[in-house]
Design a protein around this motif. Structure first.
Motif, short mmCIF file in Angstrom:
data_model
loop_
_atom_site.label_atom_id
_atom_site.label_comp_id
_atom_site.label_asym_id
_atom_site.label_seq_id
_atom_site.Cartn_x
_atom_site.Cartn_y
_atom_site.Cartn_z
N LYS A 17 2.19 3.19 -14.13
CA LYS A 17 2.72 2.65 -12.87
C LYS A 17 3.09 1.17 -12.96
N THR A 35 -0.90 -2.45 -5.30
CA THR A 35 -1.93 -2.31 -4.27
C THR A 35 -3.32 -2.05 -4.85
N GLY A 36 -3.38 -1.60 -6.11
CA GLY A 36 -4.68 -1.43 -6.77
C GLY A 36 -5.41 -2.77 -6.84
N TYR A 39 -7.41 -3.51 -3.65
CA TYR A 39 -8.72 -2.85 -3.63
C TYR A 39 -9.67 -3.54 -4.62
N ARG A 40 -9.14 -3.98 -5.74
CA ARG A 40 -9.97 -4.67 -6.73
C ARG A 40 -10.45 -6.02 -6.18
N VAL A 98 -14.83 0.11 -7.82
CA VAL A 98 -13.66 0.08 -6.93
C VAL A 98 -13.44 1.40 -6.18
N SER A 99 -13.68 2.53 -6.83
CA SER A 99 -13.44 3.82 -6.15
C SER A 99 -14.43 4.06 -5.02
N SER A 102 -12.90 1.99 -2.16
CA SER A 102 -11.61 2.43 -1.62
C SER A 102 -11.73 3.73 -0.82
N ARG A 108 -9.31 1.61 4.20
CA ARG A 108 -7.96 2.09 3.88
C ARG A 108 -6.97 1.76 5.00
N GLY A 127 0.73 2.31 -6.21
CA GLY A 127 -0.61 2.66 -5.76
C GLY A 127 -0.87 4.15 -5.88
N ARG A 128 -1.62 4.67 -4.90
CA ARG A 128 -1.96 6.09 -4.90
C ARG A 128 -1.37 6.81 -3.70
N ASP A 129 -1.25 6.04 -2.59
CA ASP A 129 -0.89 6.64 -1.30
C ASP A 129 0.30 5.94 -0.66
N ARG A 155 -5.07 2.75 -21.19
CA ARG A 155 -6.05 1.85 -20.58
C ARG A 155 -6.86 1.12 -21.64
N ARG A 171 -13.85 7.41 -12.11
CA ARG A 171 -12.98 6.89 -11.05
C ARG A 171 -12.07 8.01 -10.53
N ASP A 175 -11.96 9.23 -6.71
CA ASP A 175 -10.66 9.10 -6.02
C ASP A 175 -10.22 10.47 -5.50
#
Ligand code: C5P
Length: 217
Positions: A17, A35-36, A39-40, A98-99, A102, A108, A127-129, A155, A171, A175
């Motif tokens: 991403k 956006t991650g 949250y971090r 972090v998870s 979040s 959220r 992000g995710r959403d 990673r 994670r 998530d």
């Protein structure tokens, strides 16, 4: 009102991403918002101040004290408390927590509002959403997938010396248990497993040209 010029890039950790989103922001000159990192940043603040990751109300209060904005760079990028992102955001402690942070719905909802403010003038937002919650009317929705082994390898290359696959699995599990992060019906799914960066960006630019005419070279 016309839909915001938002390019939503959603997908799991290690799906590619950030590399894609940064490349698209450069190509389109839209702001880049990861956006991650938001949250971090909340996770770092919670760890520093000893806020319990299970206490959604306390985390929501903490979230209200954080200041997110855009830098004046070209393209503009997310700035947290007035500075671009710092290395503590990717520390193993953050990775492990972090998870849990979040998953709280109050957190959220506040993140969603902050992200809408950051993106309203146009942005590449990862992000995710993003496509499902933050900008459901984004004209471009790209959902990245990749084999778990490739995701862990990417990673590991970004974060040498850490026990990546375990952290990533943990994670993913949290998530997935809280939010069904799934592609929207109008999202274009790109599998980056066998694609290099250039090919991934080229595939995404083709979508941008079609759905946001005039925004991509
Ligand atoms: O994208 P990144 O892997 O840095 O995100 C870190 C964590 O932040 C994710 O594992 C997830 O828990 C949370 N996140 C989220 N919604 C987003 C972006 C990130 O829940 N839009």
């Amino acid at each position: 009102m016309s839909p915001p010029r938002v390019i939503a890039i959603d997908g799991a950790a290690g799906s590619g991403k950030s590399t894609l989103a940064r490349g698209l922001a450069r190509a389109t000159r839209l702001a880049y918002v990861n956006t991650g990192l938001m949250y971090r940043a909340l996770t770092v603040a919670a760890l520093e101040r000893g806020v319990n990751p299970n206490d959604g109300d306390a985390l929501a209060e903490l979230m209200k004290t954080l200041r997110f904005s855009l830098t004046g760079a070209a393209p503009p990028e997310l700035s947290i408390e007035g500075s671009p992102s710092v290395s503590s955001l990717t520390s193993p402690a953050v990775e492990a927590t972090v998870s849990r942070i979040s998953r709280h719905l109050r957190v959220r909802a506040l993140m969603r509002d902050a992200q809408r403010t950051l993106g309203h003038a146009g942005a590449v937002m990862e992000g995710r959403d993003i496509a499902s919650v933050v900008f459901p009317d984004a004209p471009v929705k790209i959902y990245l997938v990749a084999d778990p082994e490739i995701r862990a390898r990417r990673r590991a290359a970004e974060r040498p010396g850490e026990r990546i696959d375990e952290a990533l699995r943990a994670r993913d599990a949290i998530d997935a248990s809280v939010n069904a992060f799934e592609p929207q019906p109008d999202a274009v799914i790109i599998d980056t497993t066998g694609l290099d960066v250039e090919a991934t960006i080229a595939a995404a630019l083709a979508v941008v040209r079609e759905r946001l005419p005039g925004m991509a070279p």
